[in-house]
Design an enzyme around this catalytic site. Structure first.
Site, short mmCIF file in Angstrom:
data_model
loop_
_atom_site.label_atom_id
_atom_site.label_comp_id
_atom_site.label_asym_id
_atom_site.label_seq_id
_atom_site.Cartn_x
_atom_site.Cartn_y
_atom_site.Cartn_z
N GLY A 318 0.83 -1.20 0.00
CA GLY A 318 0.00 0.00 0.00
C GLY A 318 0.85 1.25 0.00
O GLY A 318 1.98 1.25 -0.50
N GLU A 319 0.31 2.33 0.55
CA GLU A 319 0.97 3.64 0.64
C GLU A 319 1.61 4.09 -0.67
O GLU A 319 2.67 4.72 -0.68
CB GLU A 319 1.98 3.68 1.79
CG GLU A 319 3.17 2.76 1.68
CD GLU A 319 4.08 2.76 2.90
OE1 GLU A 319 5.30 2.99 2.74
OE2 GLU A 319 3.57 2.52 4.01
#
Length: 585
Positions: A318-319
């Site tokens: 993610g991120e």
């Protein structure tokens, strides 16, 4: 900005340009490589051309946006991590020590992290705080958010994206942060695609099989409790989603409204993208799938939107990490389309000439991206129109750094065969300037013999140089032997060396005007006189004495036009098309 306003914007979105797509595809198919040999990368580069409405797309100003929020369903222990990790990771990103931060820094990509729903106060000043509420409600027992929560998050995403786009962002890299957000996103995907949680639920951040089954049960319970309408994205988002997902939808809306491509990361960013596609299917073409994660719901969403991911590396961070990894690949794909020779350019036989798509050129406004803004273009033409041959100077000295820039501009002029036949002698010695003035004055008087009567008197009254007044004179020389006995491009027109040096003079003149300096071209001299005064070798020609200095004013019109010596000829009388067509020549 609420969902109704979002829908109005999205319904006005037009698809990327078909003509530009065709032109980019035609060029791609004629590069010196086998057809389709770069696989999916070729399709995405052509897609970018259609989005940007440029034959050659370029991604110059990326910006990564990460929206962070907590999820009430984390109370059910569906993740390996507690929800306080969201805040800790937000700080880690802001301190530039997270994976996404490292990737962004190494690719020189600005990255903003926006708190739209982290439970606790995020302890770092670089985090943009736009908190809607401290996390969502637990979807196992009821709706995650209210309609007002969703509208506020949509507004935050839209406004943040507006700010970065106004600063010139030309590609949005999407990211998110929030413990348990794969649970909410999977629940949304199950509802929107009407799929069973057992086949759509993955391992998230790295849970084991027992925890996966617990997660499946929690998603199934959330679906049963909330009874969402699978055809109503907003209903699904409100009851099962997260504040960061709503903020992503808002940011995407501004991007597609502005004609800017969006690079999706993983599951959470992709379920947000489906919201736009549900409103207007044309929005799909503005999305680029960076990768396909190991989450089954991510794979299902990509398939539903017909998005083909560039990478399949089983990433689950993610991120925006996957999107940041892919970005340099997209830049290189654009560079391939821009810089690789076509078969015709390289004079290589094209084995698939008949197969390639031959698109008829058509009038397209700005077919490639320009390097300059409208204001910069206006300034450039204003410099050209404002350049004057100056003869009146103030005695003030020219700063060395300014003179250096002017000379550097001259040295960056074009030259045939890159022969660079010029040299520049900077003269500020009063005695040398006086000797130059004397030989110029002698030839000025001699030149008067070319005129008769009133024309001669008119000429003798003209001030044709400012050698004594200008603080600096630059002698520009031309070496016709530079580059050897044969210079590329100079086979039939030997005087191209002089043309090249003239280009250097023009560059210098325009640079001087930008610096607020007046410059005048003195050409009334014998070469041998100037050679002797300045110690110039016999094989090198002095072709101009350029006086330089600050001037009281730049005339609105050229001096010789103002004093009635000559008038500017009509532009239309000097421009022909295809053949010489002036009847009086």
């Amino acid at each position: 900005m609420n969902r109704q306003e979002i829908e109005i914007i999205l319904n006005k979105v037009t698809p990327p340009s078909t003509p530009f797509r065709q032109r980019a595809q035609e060029r791609m198919d004629n590069l010196t490589k086998p057809l389709g040999s770069l696989g999916l990368l070729e399709n995405i580069v052509v897609q970018l051309a259609a989005i940007q409405r440029k034959i050659i797309p370029e991604l110059r100003k990326p910006h990564a946006l990460i929206f962070a929020a907590d999820h009430g369903v984390s109370e059910e222990h569906v993740s390996r991590y507690e929800d306080h990790v969201t805040e800790e990771m937000a700080v880690n990103i802001a301190m530039e020590t997270a994976v996404s931060s490292v990737l962004a820094r190494h690719n020189q990509i600005p990255l903003d992290i926006v708190d739209v729903g982290v439970k606790s106060v995020v302890r770092h000043p670089k985090v943009i705080v736009q908190k809607i509420r401290a996390g969502t409600h637990n979807i196992v027992y009821g709706p995650a958010m209210t309609s007002e929560d969703v509208d506020r998050a949509l507004h935050v995403g839209y406004e943040i994206a507006t700010e970065i786009i106004l600063r010139g962002t030309d590609v949005l890299i999407a990211g998110e942060l929030g413990i348990s957000n794969t649970t909410s996103s999977t629940a949304m995907a199950c509802a929107l695609l009407q799929r069973d949680p057992r086949e759509m639920t993955g391992m998230g951040s790295g849970i084991d099989d027992d925890h996966r089954m617990h997660k499946v049960n929690m998603i199934a319970q959330a679906l049963a409790v909330n009874q969402v309408d699978p055809e109503d994205y907003w209903d699904v988002l409100t009851k099962l989603g997260g504040l960061e997902i709503a903020a992503l939808v808002g940011a995407y809306t501004k991007a597609v409204e502005s004609g800017i491509p969006i690079i999706l990361d993983g599951l959470i960013t992709t379920v947000a993208a489906l919201g736009l596609v549900r409103v207007n299917a044309e929005c799909r073409q503005y999305f680029i799938a960076a990768h396909e994660s190991h989450e089954p719901s991510h794979q299902a969403l990509l398939t539903a939107m017909d998005l083909k991911p560039l990478l399949k590396w089983d990433m689950r961070l993610g991120e925006a990490s996957g999107a940041l990894l892919v970005f340099p690949l997209l830049q290189q794909g654009c560079a391939i389309l821009k810089e690789t020779a076509t078969f015709a350019d390289a004079r290589v036989s094209n084995p698939h000439a008949k197969e390639s798509l031959m698109v008829e050129p058509m009038p397209l406004e700005h077919p490639v991206r320009t390097d300059f803004s409208e204001s910069e273009r206006e300034s450039f033409y204003r410099v050209i129109m404002g350049r004057r041959d100056i003869r009146i100077y103030l005695p003030d000295p020219i700063p060395q750094v300014v003179l250096q820039r002017v000379l550097m501009a001259a040295h960056h002029a074009p030259s045939v065969g890159f022969m660079q036949p010029w040299n520049f002698i900077v003269i500020d010695n009063p005695d040398i300037k006086r000797r130059l003035h004397e030989v110029v004055e002698q030839q000025r008087v001699v030149a008067a013999q070319n005129y008769t009567d009133m024309r001669q008197l008119h000429y003798l009254r003209l001030k044709v140089e400012g050698l004594l007044e200008a603080p600096v004179t630059i002698c520009v020389t031309n070496d016709s032997h530079r580059g050897g006995p044969h210079v590329l491009g100079r086979n039939t027109i030997p005087e191209t060396d002089l043309m090249s040096t003239a280009c250097a003079i023009e560059n210098m003149w325009l640079a001087a005007r930008v610096e607020g300096l007046g410059m005048g071209w003195v050409s009334i001299f014998r070469k041998e006189d100037v050679r002797e005064i300045l110690g110039i070798p016999d094989h090198i020609d002095p072709i101009a004495l350029m006086t330089v200095g600050y001037t009281p004013y730049f005339p609105e019109i050229p001096l010789l036009e103002r004093v009635g010596w000559e008038q500017r000829r009509p532009f239309d009388d000097l421009v022909y098309f295809n053949r010489w067509s002036c009847s009086d020549h």
